[in-house]
Scaffold this motif. Structure first.
Motif, mmCIF file in Angstrom:
data_model
loop_
_atom_site.group_PDB
_atom_site.id
_atom_site.type_symbol
_atom_site.label_atom_id
_atom_site.label_comp_id
_atom_site.label_asym_id
_atom_site.label_seq_id
_atom_site.Cartn_x
_atom_site.Cartn_y
_atom_site.Cartn_z
ATOM 1 N N GLY A 171 34.956 36.636 58.432
ATOM 2 C CA GLY A 171 35.976 37.813 59.048
ATOM 3 C C GLY A 171 36.806 38.461 57.921
ATOM 4 O O GLY A 171 36.612 38.356 56.738
ATOM 5 N N GLU A 172 38.062 38.892 58.455
ATOM 6 C CA GLU A 172 38.961 39.456 57.463
ATOM 7 C C GLU A 172 40.045 38.481 57.192
ATOM 8 O O GLU A 172 40.724 38.025 58.246
ATOM 9 N N THR A 173 40.304 38.289 55.842
ATOM 10 C CA THR A 173 41.308 37.314 55.527
ATOM 11 C C THR A 173 42.784 37.811 55.685
ATOM 12 O O THR A 173 42.959 38.792 55.203
ATOM 13 N N LEU A 174 43.639 36.875 56.292
ATOM 14 C CA LEU A 174 44.826 37.429 56.413
ATOM 15 C C LEU A 174 45.866 36.373 55.776
ATOM 16 O O LEU A 174 46.985 36.938 55.283
ATOM 17 N N ASN A 175 45.891 35.086 56.114
ATOM 18 C CA ASN A 175 46.779 33.963 55.652
ATOM 19 C C ASN A 175 48.151 34.544 55.780
ATOM 20 O O ASN A 175 49.153 34.551 54.818
ATOM 21 N N ALA A 176 48.585 35.081 57.275
ATOM 22 C CA ALA A 176 49.853 35.211 57.615
ATOM 23 C C ALA A 176 50.495 34.141 58.385
ATOM 24 O O ALA A 176 49.650 33.174 59.044
ATOM 25 N N ASP A 177 51.650 34.095 58.647
ATOM 26 C CA ASP A 177 52.543 33.181 59.265
ATOM 27 C C ASP A 177 52.056 33.272 60.795
ATOM 28 O O ASP A 177 51.961 34.468 61.181
ATOM 29 N N LEU A 178 51.944 32.040 61.576
ATOM 30 C CA LEU A 178 51.385 32.218 63.032
ATOM 31 C C LEU A 178 52.822 32.685 63.732
ATOM 32 O O LEU A 178 53.755 32.074 63.747
ATOM 33 N N SER A 179 52.589 33.743 64.395
ATOM 34 C CA SER A 179 53.644 34.274 65.341
ATOM 35 C C SER A 179 52.794 35.049 66.680
ATOM 36 O O SER A 179 51.919 35.368 66.338
ATOM 37 N N LYS A 180 53.645 35.078 67.835
ATOM 38 C CA LYS A 180 53.478 35.702 68.890
ATOM 39 C C LYS A 180 53.093 36.988 68.715
ATOM 40 O O LYS A 180 51.953 37.637 69.101
ATOM 41 N N PRO A 181 53.936 37.718 68.064
ATOM 42 C CA PRO A 181 53.733 39.278 67.929
ATOM 43 C C PRO A 181 52.656 39.596 67.115
ATOM 44 O O PRO A 181 51.755 40.576 67.489
ATOM 45 N N LEU A 182 52.270 38.755 66.201
ATOM 46 C CA LEU A 182 51.059 39.140 65.200
ATOM 47 C C LEU A 182 49.857 39.112 65.969
ATOM 48 O O LEU A 182 49.005 39.777 65.838
ATOM 49 N N LEU A 183 49.699 37.902 67.047
ATOM 50 C CA LEU A 183 48.665 37.517 67.676
ATOM 51 C C LEU A 183 48.295 38.907 68.660
ATOM 52 O O LEU A 183 47.251 39.083 69.065
ATOM 53 N N LEU A 184 49.324 39.048 69.415
ATOM 54 C CA LEU A 184 49.326 40.201 70.398
ATOM 55 C C LEU A 184 48.551 41.561 69.710
ATOM 56 O O LEU A 184 48.081 42.317 70.303
#
Length: 267
Positions: free
Chosen positions: A156-169
């Motif tokens: 897939g596409e690498t993100l390595n971002a902090d887990l958060s509700k807004p980002l998942l949405l």
């Protein structure tokens, strides 16, 4: 050591053990192929082999020779026919004998330091799942446990971002270029999005089950990850663990199952 004597046949403890192990192996193979077309091939080949044993015991040399050629060629044919079932069987063995995750073996034999337990907060995941289900937005979330999922992340596409509700949405918004495929969550981070998962070929899965849920089952068969699938049609929450898919969970049931599974120690 002799256990039973039946006429000319002497049966010892090793014979009993041998027969028991073969019976268990045949049962496990049948369980893997049950319900598929391959199961009929397996039963047919088993009958041919039993007939061969009877013919050989009776001393019918010509028929024995013919059946030996058939069985030797048939063994190669079975590998081709049952390639998917053999793959599932080997994956099952590999998951159950994964010594690399055993802390004692890792520390004393492999001379590796103890791994720190991953801390993946469930709150943002559960809150995002609740909102996605309410909006009938399809989603597929993979939560890493012990197994290395580098190959999945690379698909897939690498993100390595902090887990958060807004980002998942935002990822699973229908207009997002990343909403197709799965999100891989590891150690409190969204490691990658739009990941491609292995799809289960289990014939016992309902024909009405969509690609998203089959991918969730397939991923749980191949790894020890926890996979959440959200139906785009019904908004139902489903959880796949170790090849088993539970459909129609409430958000509280999903939390309980995830907490219990992900809190298990490594090994």
């Amino acid at each position: 050591m002799l256990l039973i004597r039946l006429g000319f046949l002497d049966i010892g403890w090793l014979d009993v053990l041998d027969i028991t192990l073969v019976a268990i192996l045949i049962y496990q193979i049948y369980t893997l192929v049950r319900g598929s077309v391959a199961s009929r091939v397996f039963v047919g080949y088993l009958f041919v082999y039993l007939f061969y044993l009877v013919v050989k015991a009776l001393g019918l040399n010509l028929l024995t020779t013919i059946l030996e050629y058939f069985i030797s060629v048939g063994a190669l044919a079975l590998i081709i026919i049952f390639q998917q079932e053999i793959r599932r069987f080997l994956l099952l063995i590999g998951k159950s004998t994964n010594i690399g995750n055993n802390p004692w073996i890792r520390k004393w034999l492999l001379r590796q330091p103890d791994l720190v337990e991953p801390t993946t907060p469930l709150k943002p995941i559960l809150e995002a799942c609740k909102m996605l289900a309410a909006e009938f937005s399809g989603a597929l979330l993979v939560i890493q446990h012990n197994d290395d999922l580098t190959k999945i992340a690379e698909s897939g596409e690498t993100l390595n971002a902090d887990l958060s509700k807004p980002l998942l949405l935002a990822i699973f918004n229908q207009y997002s270029p990343l909403h197709d495929g799965a999100v891989l969550i590891s150690d409190g981070h969204i490691r990658a999005a739009r990941c491609i998962l292995p799809v289960s070929d289990d014939a016992e899965l309902p024909a009405t089950m969509g690609f998203r849920h089959r991918a969730a089952v397939g991923m749980s068969e191949a790894t020890d990850a926890a996979i959440i699938a959200i139906s785009e049609e019904t908004g139902r929450l489903s959880l796949a663990l170790n090849g088993e898919l539970t459909i129609g969970l409430s958000i509280h049931e999903l939390e309980d199952r995830l907490s219990g599974y992900l809190s298990k120690p490594r090994g």
